[in-house]
Design a protein around this motif. Structure first.
Motif, PDB file in Angstrom:
ATOM      1  N   ASN A 134      30.399  63.311  34.238  1.00 28.80           N
ATOM      2  CA  ASN A 134      30.780  62.086  33.928  1.00 28.80           C
ATOM      3  C   ASN A 134      29.896  60.937  33.579  1.00 28.80           C
ATOM      4  OD1 ASN A 134      29.982  61.083  36.191  1.00 28.80           O
ATOM      5  ND2 ASN A 134      31.018  62.267  37.625  1.00 28.80           N
ATOM      6  N   ILE A 135      30.637  59.831  33.097  1.00 29.28           N
ATOM      7  CA  ILE A 135      29.731  58.628  32.558  1.00 29.28           C
ATOM      8  C   ILE A 135      28.761  58.374  33.644  1.00 29.28           C
ATOM      9  CG2 ILE A 135      31.283  56.957  33.090  1.00 29.28           C
ATOM     10  CD1 ILE A 135      29.170  57.341  29.805  1.00 29.28           C
ATOM     11  N   GLY A 136      29.182  58.422  34.832  1.00 27.75           N
ATOM     12  CA  GLY A 136      28.191  57.831  35.837  1.00 27.75           C
ATOM     13  C   GLY A 136      26.776  58.687  36.029  1.00 27.75           C
ATOM     14  N   SER A 137      26.997  60.038  35.913  1.00 30.75           N
ATOM     15  CA  SER A 137      26.191  60.987  35.753  1.00 30.75           C
ATOM     16  C   SER A 137      25.218  60.892  34.800  1.00 30.75           C
ATOM     17  CB  SER A 137      26.481  62.465  35.853  1.00 30.75           C
ATOM     18  OG  SER A 137      27.159  62.711  36.992  1.00 30.75           O
ATOM     19  N   ALA A 138      25.815  60.517  33.416  1.00 33.75           N
ATOM     20  CA  ALA A 138      25.128  60.111  32.211  1.00 33.75           C
ATOM     21  C   ALA A 138      23.973  59.182  32.284  1.00 33.75           C
ATOM     22  CB  ALA A 138      25.919  60.215  31.072  1.00 33.75           C
ATOM     23  N   ARG A 139      24.788  57.905  32.997  1.00 30.99           N
ATOM     24  CA  ARG A 139      23.810  56.837  33.084  1.00 30.99           C
ATOM     25  C   ARG A 139      22.658  57.251  34.059  1.00 30.99           C
ATOM     26  NH1 ARG A 139      29.084  53.982  32.973  1.00 30.99           N
ATOM     27  NH2 ARG A 139      28.750  52.985  31.007  1.00 30.99           N
ATOM     28  N   GLU A 140      22.512  57.897  35.002  1.00 34.87           N
ATOM     29  CA  GLU A 140      21.654  58.223  35.920  1.00 34.87           C
ATOM     30  C   GLU A 140      20.486  59.078  35.164  1.00 34.87           C
ATOM     31  OE1 GLU A 140      23.331  60.391  39.238  1.00 34.87           O
ATOM     32  OE2 GLU A 140      24.558  58.666  39.905  1.00 34.87           O
ATOM     33  N   ALA A 141      21.291  59.933  34.174  1.00 37.94           N
ATOM     34  CA  ALA A 141      20.209  60.694  33.339  1.00 37.94           C
ATOM     35  C   ALA A 141      19.537  59.883  32.319  1.00 37.94           C
ATOM     36  CB  ALA A 141      20.847  62.124  32.727  1.00 37.94           C
ATOM     37  N   GLY A 142      19.954  58.538  32.191  1.00 33.70           N
ATOM     38  CA  GLY A 142      19.361  57.597  31.113  1.00 33.70           C
ATOM     39  C   GLY A 142      19.686  58.470  29.708  1.00 33.70           C
ATOM     40  N   ALA A 143      21.099  58.592  29.524  1.00 34.64           N
ATOM     41  CA  ALA A 143      21.572  59.319  28.440  1.00 34.64           C
ATOM     42  C   ALA A 143      22.000  58.514  27.368  1.00 34.64           C
ATOM     43  CB  ALA A 143      22.645  60.123  28.899  1.00 34.64           C
ATOM     44  N   ALA A 144      21.175  57.441  26.880  1.00 31.54           N
ATOM     45  CA  ALA A 144      21.364  56.625  25.730  1.00 31.54           C
ATOM     46  C   ALA A 144      22.125  57.629  24.448  1.00 31.54           C
ATOM     47  CB  ALA A 144      20.462  55.521  25.349  1.00 31.54           C
ATOM     48  N   ALA A 145      23.022  57.145  23.736  1.00 30.84           N
ATOM     49  CA  ALA A 145      23.570  57.650  22.377  1.00 30.84           C
ATOM     50  C   ALA A 145      23.778  56.578  21.418  1.00 30.84           C
ATOM     51  CB  ALA A 145      24.677  58.477  22.797  1.00 30.84           C
TER      52      ALA A 145
END
Length: 158
Positions: free
Chosen positions: A42-53
């Motif tokens: 989900n987007i929360g996990s993406a933020r934790e991973a530093g997943a800029a796009a």
């Protein structure tokens, strides 16, 4: 293509992709580091991973960015084009029982429309490229729409 069936799941007797309903024009694509098998849940996990796009708009759509600015939040709507569309009841690993698709945020749904509220980190009005803080979808995912996040409209009321 074959899929793992979990206990309690119910498959539709038809494929929603075969519908002759309304057509959607994709306005661009997401560029992310995610590929099948490694995307966050989900987007929360993406933020934790530093997943800029980035979001790369198709030609002709850049003018639609007028009024947006770096730091503002937008609601990004995208088409999870590699997700299943034939399950109406799913058994997610994070729940203790099967649930109807409309009670889940899973990309597996009759119309695989997903949405995330993201923050604009960069904005190129000439090329139509938007930097965003994070995303949870695969590289190349089609973008359906972009809407501004407006607190007085989008914040749920108690």
């Amino acid at each position: 293509m074959s899929f793992e069936k979990r206990e309690g799941e119910v498959q539709l007797p038809f494929d929603p992709a075969d519908s002759d309903g309304p057509r959607v024009a994709f306005i661009g694509h997401v560029r992310s580091r995610w590929q099948p098998g490694d995307a966050p849940r989900n987007i929360g996990s993406a933020r934790e991973a530093g997943a800029a796009a980035t979001v790369e708009l198709a030609p002709g759509y850049a003018q639609g960015l007028a009024g947006l600015e770096v730091g503002r939040h937008i609601i990004l709507m995208y088409w999870m084009d590699r997700g299943r569309r034939d399950l109406i009841v799913q058994s997610p690993r994070h729940t203790d029982s099967a649930r109807g698709v409309f009670s889940l945020r899973s990309p597996v749904r009759p119309n695989p429309i997903a949405m995330s509220t993201v923050r604009i980190t960069s904005l190129d009005m000439e090329t139509g490229v938007i930097g965003i803080d994070a995303i949870d979808c695969f590289d190349g995912t089609p973008v359906v729409d972009i809407k501004p996040w407006i607190e007085t409209i989008d914040m749920p009321q108690g």
